[in-house]
Design a protein around this motif. Structure first.
Motif, PDB file in Angstrom:
ATOM      1  N   ARG A   1      -0.629   9.278   2.905  1.00  0.00           N
ATOM      2  CA  ARG A   1      -1.882   8.510   2.849  1.00  0.00           C
ATOM      3  C   ARG A   1      -1.736   7.177   3.593  1.00  0.00           C
ATOM      4  O   ARG A   1      -2.615   6.779   4.374  1.00  0.00           O
ATOM      5  N   GLY A   2      -0.645   6.487   3.387  1.00  0.00           N
ATOM      6  CA  GLY A   2      -0.434   5.205   4.063  1.00  0.00           C
ATOM      7  C   GLY A   2      -0.240   5.368   5.563  1.00  0.00           C
ATOM      8  O   GLY A   2      -0.832   4.631   6.362  1.00  0.00           O
TER       9      GLY A   2
ATOM     10  N   GLY B   1       0.777  -1.225   0.000  1.00  0.00           N
ATOM     11  CA  GLY B   1       0.000   0.000   0.000  1.00  0.00           C
ATOM     12  C   GLY B   1       0.815   1.286   0.000  1.00  0.00           C
ATOM     13  O   GLY B   1       0.267   2.354  -0.263  1.00  0.00           O
ATOM     14  N   ILE B   2       2.089   1.190   0.302  1.00  0.00           N
ATOM     15  CA  ILE B   2       2.920   2.397   0.315  1.00  0.00           C
ATOM     16  C   ILE B   2       4.151   2.253  -0.590  1.00  0.00           C
ATOM     17  O   ILE B   2       4.306   2.995  -1.548  1.00  0.00           O
TER      18      ILE B   2
ATOM     19  N   HIS C   1       2.653  12.271  -1.048  1.00  0.00           N
ATOM     20  CA  HIS C   1       1.218  11.986  -1.019  1.00  0.00           C
ATOM     21  C   HIS C   1       0.937  10.539  -0.610  1.00  0.00           C
ATOM     22  O   HIS C   1       0.102  10.272   0.258  1.00  0.00           O
ATOM     23  N   PHE C   2       1.651   9.591  -1.247  1.00  0.00           N
ATOM     24  CA  PHE C   2       1.337   8.186  -0.984  1.00  0.00           C
ATOM     25  C   PHE C   2       1.877   7.707   0.362  1.00  0.00           C
ATOM     26  O   PHE C   2       1.278   6.841   1.002  1.00  0.00           O
TER      27      PHE C   2
ATOM     28  N   TRP D   1       4.497  13.486  -5.257  1.00  0.00           N
ATOM     29  CA  TRP D   1       3.832  12.188  -5.453  1.00  0.00           C
ATOM     30  C   TRP D   1       4.200  11.223  -4.316  1.00  0.00           C
ATOM     31  O   TRP D   1       3.331  10.613  -3.686  1.00  0.00           O
TER      32      TRP D   1
ATOM     33  N   ALA E   1      -3.323   5.896   7.598  1.00  0.00           N
ATOM     34  CA  ALA E   1      -4.034   4.646   7.916  1.00  0.00           C
ATOM     35  C   ALA E   1      -3.277   3.837   8.964  1.00  0.00           C
ATOM     36  O   ALA E   1      -3.870   3.228   9.861  1.00  0.00           O
TER      37      ALA E   1
END
Lengths: 216, 216
Positions: free
Chosen positions: A137-138, A110-111, A133-134, A130, A141
């Motif tokens: 986001r990971g 996921g990351i 961001h990821f 980019w 969570a």
């Protein structure tokens, strides 16, 4: 002649996936040889036909162990766990094992693939934002999950595969200048883990292929 | 009242990660309930605060089972394997188990995340060529691996987690019009697997949330 050769790790000092495997070897006290594969020199040594025979995905790490050639860091670590079970990198309870694997997969699927070298080369100019961001986001969570599962380490008070995956991902986050103060649980776990010998000896700053200027 | 409730799968008919879990349940003969989470309707039902409580990554699948809530499809399937070992989805030999997990991880980390809905929404206009690129890149690595490991199924003649991951990824490839004739081993395995009842009943064309016009 002894036929029980040492495992060989084909990796790169700064690859977070290689670091996972180095840490697993270190935690289990397994002696191994390293063959550096420079992901940037010569346009990327992982792209040679010779390396492709070992790892058709042309990524690091690859491990030769017990007569087999394995790729994919988590598959390698699960194999090491099954064949060298002590000390364990998975808890005894199925529920806790599932939590460990859930955390690993969140990072590993996921990351990391969304901020790795190959992908960012395709993204071009926007690669830093980019990657941020990821990773953010990971981690948004992962933070509440770890708040529920963590003790001294990611899941309870025993070290596990989840810790092995967490530290290199935080290292990547810091390379991309992610503000880690947003993620106090992740940050605290990472700081604790970095004091352990197994993470120190496997750190990107002290590998055989670490360039002089990046050495700790 | 019985406390041994059926597992609940929060998924989406067309999600390849949900399909993996549906197949694992089917292969093991485990009865479960489905709660559809529509990834496109209302801007994406996975983005609600209510669903985020279940799955902080805001993805499908999520499974409630044995009193725990788990996300990440492979972690869920490993949990099912450990708690409901028969029939097995991993071979007995550690080397073959490692091959299964290597194939799973190549798909689950190396292909799917690079062509999933969230990522493609960020890519925009070039999304089809982007998805094709990453699926073809992954299948170019998977094809020679499977040529070595496959018998009737991905690893030898026993069905495994690798098969559970392969079929939904081929389905995605076909959605993005990847020419599968380039990958005869993958194509042949997929055709064999699709004849099995467990893949039929878990297929995106016949789920509770499959729209009428996409039903088989």
């Amino acid at each position: 002649m002894a036929t029980q050769a040492k495992p060989i790790l084909y990796g790169y000092f700064r690859s977070s996936c290689s670091w996972r495997v180095r840490t697993a070897f270190a935690l289990k006290g397994i002696d191994y040889d390293q063959v550096p594969v420079n992901l940037v020199k010569d346009g990327g040594q992982q792209l040679t036909e010779q390396y492709k025979e070992l790892n058709p995905m042309r990524q690091v790490p690859t491990v030769k162990i017990d007569g087999v050639t394995l790729s994919q860091s988590l598959a390698i670590i699960e194999y090491i766990e099954e064949t060298r079970p002590s000390p364990p990198l998975l808890p005894a309870s199925p529920q806790k094992r599932a939590q460990v694997r859930m955390i690993c997969d969140l990072i590993v699927s996921g990351i990391q693939p969304l901020q790795n070298l190959y992908l960012l080369q395709k993204i071009g100019d926007e690669k830093v934002s980019w990657a941020q961001h990821f990773i953010i986001r990971g981690f948004e969570a992962l933070e509440p999950i770890l708040k529920q599962t963590a003790g001294k380490f990611c899941v309870g008070n025993e070290i596990s595969m989840a810790d092995v995956c967490l530290v290199p991902q935080v290292y990547n986050a810091e390379r991309f200048k992610v503000d880690m103060s947003q993620f106090p649980t992740i940050k605290g776990l990472n700081e604790t883990l970095l004091t352990l010998e197994a993470f120190k000896v496997s750190h990107p700053s002290c590998q055989p292929d670490t360039p002089e200027e990046l050495r700790a």
